[in-house]
Design a protein around this motif. Structure first.
Motif, PDB file in Angstrom:
ATOM      1  N   TYR A  56       0.807  -1.209   0.000  1.00 49.95           N
ATOM      2  CA  TYR A  56       0.000   0.000   0.000  1.00 49.95           C
ATOM      3  C   TYR A  56       0.845   1.266   0.000  1.00 49.95           C
ATOM      4  O   TYR A  56       0.407   2.308  -0.497  1.00 49.95           O
ATOM      5  N   PHE A  59       1.788   1.467  -3.599  1.00 50.77           N
ATOM      6  CA  PHE A  59       0.501   1.762  -4.241  1.00 50.77           C
ATOM      7  C   PHE A  59       0.239   3.268  -4.201  1.00 50.77           C
ATOM      8  O   PHE A  59      -0.095   3.900  -5.213  1.00 50.77           O
ATOM      9  N   SER A  60       0.401   3.881  -3.036  1.00 57.43           N
ATOM     10  CA  SER A  60       0.096   5.303  -2.891  1.00 57.43           C
ATOM     11  C   SER A  60       1.004   6.158  -3.774  1.00 57.43           C
ATOM     12  O   SER A  60       0.537   7.077  -4.455  1.00 57.43           O
ATOM     13  N   ASN A  63       0.257   5.909  -7.634  1.00 53.23           N
ATOM     14  CA  ASN A  63      -0.937   6.571  -8.135  1.00 53.23           C
ATOM     15  C   ASN A  63      -0.616   7.872  -8.855  1.00 53.23           C
ATOM     16  O   ASN A  63      -1.441   8.388  -9.623  1.00 53.23           O
ATOM     17  N   GLY A 109       2.289  -3.383  -5.510  1.00 53.01           N
ATOM     18  CA  GLY A 109       1.929  -2.005  -5.205  1.00 53.01           C
ATOM     19  C   GLY A 109       1.833  -1.145  -6.456  1.00 53.01           C
ATOM     20  O   GLY A 109       0.891  -0.348  -6.616  1.00 53.01           O
ATOM     21  N   GLY A 235      -9.247   3.571   4.060  1.00 52.44           N
ATOM     22  CA  GLY A 235      -7.970   2.875   4.053  1.00 52.44           C
ATOM     23  C   GLY A 235      -7.708   2.125   5.347  1.00 52.44           C
ATOM     24  O   GLY A 235      -7.233   0.986   5.345  1.00 52.44           O
ATOM     25  N   THR A 239      -7.538  -2.116   5.867  1.00 54.67           N
ATOM     26  CA  THR A 239      -6.475  -2.833   6.573  1.00 54.67           C
ATOM     27  C   THR A 239      -7.043  -3.769   7.611  1.00 54.67           C
ATOM     28  O   THR A 239      -6.646  -4.936   7.711  1.00 54.67           O
ATOM     29  N   LYS A 375      -7.377   6.437  -4.595  1.00 58.54           N
ATOM     30  CA  LYS A 375      -6.565   5.308  -4.177  1.00 58.54           C
ATOM     31  C   LYS A 375      -5.264   5.742  -3.506  1.00 58.54           C
ATOM     32  O   LYS A 375      -4.729   5.018  -2.669  1.00 58.54           O
ATOM     33  N   GLN A 378      -6.283   6.442   0.096  1.00 56.24           N
ATOM     34  CA  GLN A 378      -6.679   5.192   0.742  1.00 56.24           C
ATOM     35  C   GLN A 378      -5.475   4.288   0.992  1.00 56.24           C
ATOM     36  O   GLN A 378      -5.315   3.727   2.088  1.00 56.24           O
ATOM     37  N   SER A 379      -4.604   4.177   0.008  1.00 53.38           N
ATOM     38  CA  SER A 379      -3.503   3.220   0.109  1.00 53.38           C
ATOM     39  C   SER A 379      -2.400   3.687   1.053  1.00 53.38           C
ATOM     40  O   SER A 379      -1.801   2.874   1.755  1.00 53.38           O
TER      41      SER A 379
END
Length: 431
Positions: A56, A59-60, A63, A109, A235, A239, A375, A378-379
């Motif tokens: 995550y 991932f963040s 984005n 990710g 987020g 988890t 996202k 959230q991530s």
């Protein structure tokens, strides 16, 4: 086939593709910390919580580039190649090494950012202002069916097993890898459609684009004007229900030899709540005169009830317990654990269906950056939550979710009122 039927069929294909993919990946996330504790190897020193934090976290950051990737190769290929990376992560558990475990976490990710940006883009271009709520509900309900199949297998295969053997692990993850690949190839069935043009500025950003001249600044503007506190709340909850709560149940020795199999049953009940909420609230969006706020408020109360019951029901050290589990217990006999799973799923569906709806409604003409921002927030919160799950007792994790959830709900109310007000002003100006 009429354009309306084609777009609706695309929504169903998109939902089924994600259903297969996440039947594998969500089941993987639900059991991986438990599996790792049972893995008998001196060469492996990984943590499921740390892996998810890496996923995550990357991932963040990813984005920020995901909209450009989707724009270059298109949403369909973006979904397919991202799905292959997810399958590789799952296959890694057949025989994990520390280096492959964390390398795969980084790659997933990156893939996740592209996957979810492409998903939001396809959802939006196959929807209109009047169908975005319905389509969000259909997609969310199909996605959450994924919680049934993998977790049902876990419940049956692990019933009565206090220890997960290498053979048990390999059998599960070979099956999950195959299921994930099926979902990836389903995306090729999505038919190309052209996004409908709009007659006014209603579906454009609430901020004028001349204020946001560059793509990077535009993304920041989207983040600032949207209900980012709500994204943070979602987020944290992601988890908890996808990784922490199942681990807590599996660690409760009061459940006896069925504790490990109850992880699967908990995932099924989360899925029931998600599907029920997605079906009802997504479909009711187009008939709801009161907007999205009542559904989000219901989600807040549902989660607060779930958190309170979990606090009473589960031992405080359950998230951190070793393989043999914890002998501690909560304030009451742990007999409402599956009810809490259902409430977690129901509350999460309240938030997510309405967030998908409002993002698609406000940013219909430029949805990829908007969903990337969704996202991103959230991530990055999920990454932080998975990291502190290695250290914080259960009651402190629940307290954080209560505080952030309350603030996030207020933030959503402001975003909804702003969107509705802008719609009314735009309708008036177009007369």
């Amino acid at each position: 086939m009429s354009p309306e039927m084609k777009t609706l069929l695309n929504i169903f294909i998109l939902g089924f593709g994600f259903m297969f993919m996440f039947a594998a990946f969500q089941t993987c996330g639900n059991i991986e910390q438990t599996v790792i504790k049972s893995f008998n190897s001196t060469e492996f020193h990984g943590s499921g919580y740390t892996s998810m934090a890496i996923i995550y976290g990357v991932f963040s950051a990813s984005n920020l580039i995901a909209p450009s990737v989707v724009a270059v190769i298109g949403p369909q290929l973006s979904l397919f190649f991202s799905g292959l990376v997810y399958s590789g992560y799952i296959a890694m558990f057949i025989h994990p090494f520390t280096w492959s475990f964390y390398t795969a976490s980084v790659l997933v990710g990156i893939a996740a950012a592209v996957l979810w940006t492409a998903q939001g883009n396809l959802l939006t271009i196959n929807s209109t202002d009047s169908t975005i709520g319905r389509n969000s509900g259909i997609f969310w309900a199909l996605l959450q069916f994924s919680l049934f199949f993998g977790n049902l297998y876990i419940y049956v295969a692990w019933h009565g097993k206090a220890h997960i053997t290498d053979e048990d692990r390999q059998r599960v993850f070979i099956l999950l890898t195959v299921i994930s690949l099926v979902g990836s190839f389903l995306f090729f069935l999505i038919q190309r459609t052209e996004p409908e043009s709009t007659s006014s500025e209603v579906t454009e950003s609430l901020l004028p684009k001349e204020v946001c001249e560059s793509n990077s600044v535009y993304v920041i503007c989207l983040f600032c004007e949207l209900c980012h506190d709500t994204f943070l709340s979602v987020g944290l909850e992601l988890t908890f229900y996808s990784g922490v709560y199942g681990t807590c149940i599996g660690a409760m020795t009061l459940f006896g030899d069925n504790a490990k199999s109850l992880i699967g049953l908990s995932g099924i009940f989360i899925g029931i709540g998600e599907i029920l909420g997605g079906s009802i609230f997504g479909m009711l969006n187009q008939f709801n005169r009161f907007g999205r706020n009542p559904v989000v408020l219901l989600g807040l109360f549902t989660h607060f009830l779930a958190f309170f019951l979990i606090f009473l029901n589960i031992a405080s050290d359950a998230p951190l317990a070793p393989e043999e589990g914890t002998n501690l217990q909560g304030f009451i006999t742990p007999n409402v654990a599956l009810l809490c799973s259902f409430l977690l799923g129901l509350g999460d569906s309240c938030f997510n269906t309405q967030l998908l709806s409002i993002v698609g409604f406000i940013f219909r003409d430029d949805s990829a950056p908007a969903f990337a921002v969704f996202k991103f927030a959230q991530s990055i919160t999920a990454a932080l939550a998975f990291f502190y799950s290695n250290y914080l007792l259960l009651q402190w994790q629940l307290l954080i979710m209560v505080v952030v959830g309350f603030i996030g709900t207020l933030s959503f109310f402001v975003a909804e009122w702003t969107a509705v007000s802008h719609r009314r002003d735009s309708d008036y100006d177009s007369i």
